[in-house]
Design a protein around this motif. Structure first.
Motif, PDB file in Angstrom:
ATOM      1  N   SER A   1      42.906  44.047  45.954  1.00 38.03           N
ATOM      2  CA  SER A   1      43.566  43.066  45.103  1.00 38.03           C
ATOM      3  C   SER A   1      42.543  42.213  44.371  1.00 38.03           C
ATOM      4  CB  SER A   1      44.481  42.167  45.943  1.00 38.03           C
ATOM      5  OG  SER A   1      45.614  42.881  46.411  1.00 38.03           O
ATOM      6  N   ILE A   2      42.985  41.622  43.267  1.00 42.48           N
ATOM      7  CA  ILE A   2      42.148  40.704  42.502  1.00 42.48           C
ATOM      8  C   ILE A   2      42.735  39.303  42.638  1.00 42.48           C
ATOM      9  CG2 ILE A   2      41.222  40.103  40.237  1.00 42.48           C
ATOM     10  CD1 ILE A   2      41.484  43.020  39.444  1.00 42.48           C
ATOM     11  N   PRO A   3      42.003  38.366  43.227  1.00 41.72           N
ATOM     12  CA  PRO A   3      42.529  37.005  43.384  1.00 41.72           C
ATOM     13  C   PRO A   3      42.679  36.314  42.030  1.00 41.72           C
ATOM     14  CG  PRO A   3      40.604  37.381  44.799  1.00 41.72           C
ATOM     15  CD  PRO A   3      40.672  38.510  43.833  1.00 41.72           C
TER      16      PRO A   3
ATOM     17  N   HIS B   1      39.811  35.406  39.279  1.00 39.60           N
ATOM     18  CA  HIS B   1      38.673  36.306  39.479  1.00 39.60           C
ATOM     19  C   HIS B   1      38.917  37.613  38.731  1.00 39.60           C
ATOM     20  CE1 HIS B   1      36.778  33.845  42.691  1.00 39.60           C
ATOM     21  NE2 HIS B   1      38.027  33.454  42.883  1.00 39.60           N
ATOM     22  N   THR B   2      37.868  38.411  38.611  1.00 42.09           N
ATOM     23  CA  THR B   2      37.974  39.688  37.911  1.00 42.09           C
ATOM     24  C   THR B   2      37.652  40.885  38.784  1.00 42.09           C
ATOM     25  OG1 THR B   2      35.677  39.487  37.133  1.00 42.09           O
ATOM     26  CG2 THR B   2      37.415  38.620  35.684  1.00 42.09           C
TER      27      THR B   2
ATOM     28  N   ASN C   1      46.299  37.707  38.718  1.00 44.35           N
ATOM     29  CA  ASN C   1      46.214  37.122  37.377  1.00 44.35           C
ATOM     30  C   ASN C   1      47.355  37.580  36.471  1.00 44.35           C
ATOM     31  OD1 ASN C   1      43.423  35.782  37.482  1.00 44.35           O
ATOM     32  ND2 ASN C   1      43.004  37.853  38.203  1.00 44.35           N
ATOM     33  N   THR C   2      47.946  38.715  36.804  1.00 47.64           N
ATOM     34  CA  THR C   2      49.043  39.250  36.000  1.00 47.64           C
ATOM     35  C   THR C   2      50.340  39.376  36.781  1.00 47.64           C
ATOM     36  OG1 THR C   2      48.531  41.563  36.563  1.00 47.64           O
ATOM     37  CG2 THR C   2      47.392  40.613  34.660  1.00 47.64           C
ATOM     38  N   GLY C   3      50.255  39.360  38.112  1.00 45.52           N
ATOM     39  CA  GLY C   3      51.429  39.577  38.943  1.00 45.52           C
ATOM     40  C   GLY C   3      51.783  41.042  39.104  1.00 45.52           C
TER      41      GLY C   3
ATOM     42  N   PRO D   1      36.918  34.199  47.291  1.00 38.48           N
ATOM     43  CA  PRO D   1      35.821  33.334  46.868  1.00 38.48           C
ATOM     44  C   PRO D   1      36.340  32.065  46.189  1.00 38.48           C
ATOM     45  CG  PRO D   1      35.472  35.599  46.136  1.00 38.48           C
ATOM     46  CD  PRO D   1      36.861  35.520  46.657  1.00 38.48           C
ATOM     47  N   ALA D   2      35.601  30.979  46.327  1.00 34.88           N
ATOM     48  CA  ALA D   2      36.002  29.718  45.685  1.00 34.88           C
ATOM     49  C   ALA D   2      35.837  29.828  44.182  1.00 34.88           C
ATOM     50  CB  ALA D   2      35.141  28.585  46.226  1.00 34.88           C
TER      51      ALA D   2
END
Length: 419
Positions: A403-405, A408-409, A393-395, A418-419
């Motif tokens: 990792s955070i997709p 997502h949080t 989400n931030t790069g 997850p979708a």
């Protein structure tokens, strides 16, 4: 103060607050990497590697002709994002192509097999798309815009149609054709530029995308211009981000006498604009950048690949490393860093490679298999693979292997997302 220096200072402060407890194992005698947002164990494993094989180590002193080296993928490894895909977005959104319509028609058809796309590559109303129809629409849009004077308006329906169908075509080719075809297809869209013009375009694209937010948006064909293929839509990722941890690692490696190379599936000249610029913090030698190479007839980027050089994707990266680096150093790379299945072969092929660093994008396929090995080895003092987490989400990296997709949080260690 450079862009990277400012980001490093911020990252260092945040990491001091966020870093979790570190598993107990032997540390390098002298830390060479600032914590920043490294996963602590991953950083320590790399520091141990540098201490063991750098210029102060016995093997480096005893074998000066066989100095070790490291190889990095570029897109989504050294930076967050893909500088060649964002260059496509930049060029298409401003109609900055440097070739006439007949060359554009040739460039966008070359090597692409006749086929009907399926699966997710359908029109918005669910119809299948023939490449022949898609290609006809691309050529019609390009010819219409090329015949006009000046830069088209950002909301011009013809421009919006062209860019939506370009990214649709690229994604469909990338998903359904041989990887070599997709690698060269996107590069051919830059045909006609000379070296200085292409460098200026890439530099402008990099600067613009570094200032944009990280996220996704959808490019869709205007209802007023369905063409033969129909109305299509594709998501694109916006923004690029520097990775100060990688820049510092590369500097530490070079300071320890371990040479640093980049091996990318993007056009070599496009990556070099980013990787050799000290203002971005990397500042690598131009000769150390390996990527897809093309012919330059009359000093302008052409449509055909350079003779006797592989497409640097998957096993092509291995071939390039063998040809350019193993011959020079007399051995395979000590350290290899990557993020995707396009890097899995170079991460795992060479017997001399002691460590593979994987930026954890939670991807399936061959890179997912190597990531699973890294997870299984998380308690070992000398793992073959290590993971580094990132917040998509931030790069920016996270001080964890998780990792955070995007969208997502919650962090996770492995896929699927997850979708």
């Amino acid at each position: 103060m450079t862009v990277l220096t400012r980001r490093r200072a911020l990252a260092s402060g945040l990491a001091a607050c966020m870093a979790p407890a570190v598993p107990s194992f032997t540390r390098a005698a002298t830390p060479v990497l600032a914590p920043l947002k490294w996963a602590p164990r991953t950083r320590q494993v790399i520091e141990n590697l540098i201490a063991t094989h750098g210029t102060t180590s016995s093997d480096a002193r005893n074998n000066p002709a066989r100095r070790p080296y490291a190889v990095f993928d570029w897109d989504n490894t050294c930076i967050a994002g893909d500088c060649e895909e964002t260059l496509l977005h930049y060029t298409a959104s401003r109609f900055l192509f440097a070739m006439p319509p007949h060359v554009f028609a040739q460039a966008t058809a070359l090597d692409v097999p006749a086929r009907i796309f399926d699966g997710e590559f359908r029109t918005v109303d669910g119809r299948r798309v023939r490449f022949a129809d898609l290609h006809a629409d691309l050529c019609a849009d390009h010819a219409t815009l090329a015949a006009r004077q000046g830069t088209p308006a950002a909301d011009d329906p013809v421009l919006l149609s062209l860019r939506s169908k370009l990214v649709f075509a690229y994604d469909a080719i990338n998903a359904t054709c041989d990887g070599d075809v997709a690698c060269r297809w996107i590069i051919r869209l830059l045909a006609g530029y000379d070296a200085s013009g292409l460098a200026a375009l890439a530099r402008a694209s990099n600067a613009w995308h570094l200032g944009q937010g990280i996220g996704r948006e959808t490019w869709i064909t205007p209802a007023s211009r369905p063409g033969r293929a129909g109305i299509v839509a594709r998501p694109i990722q916006t923004g690029l981000r520097l990775t100060p941890e990688i820049a510092e690692l590369q500097a530490a490696l070079r300071g320890a006498g371990i040479e640093v190379y980049v091996c990318s599936a993007s056009l070599e000249e496009v990556v070099a604009v980013f990787a050799t610029d000290p203002d971005y913090g990397y500042g690598l030698p131009r000769a150390n950048i390996l990527g897809v190479r093309m012919q330059w007839p009359g000093g302008r980027l052409g449509l055909h690949g350079a003779a006797h050089w592989p497409v640097t994707y998957r096993t092509g990266k291995v071939r390039a490393i063998r040809e350019a680096l193993v011959r020079r150093h007399g051995q395979g790379p000590l350290l290899v860093c990557g993020d995707s299945s396009g890097d899995a072969a170079m991460l795992s092929t060479f017997a001399d490679t002691e460590l593979g660093l994987i930026v954890n994008r939670l991807l399936p396929g061959p890179i997912g298999t190597l990531s699973a090995q890294a997870i299984a080895q998380m308690s070992l003092p000398n793992p073959r693979f290590v993971l580094q987490g990132r917040d998509d989400n931030t790069g920016e990296w996270r001080p964890s292997e998780q990792s955070i997709p995007m969208g997502h949080t919650l962090p996770q260690l492995s896929g699927p997302v997850p979708a």
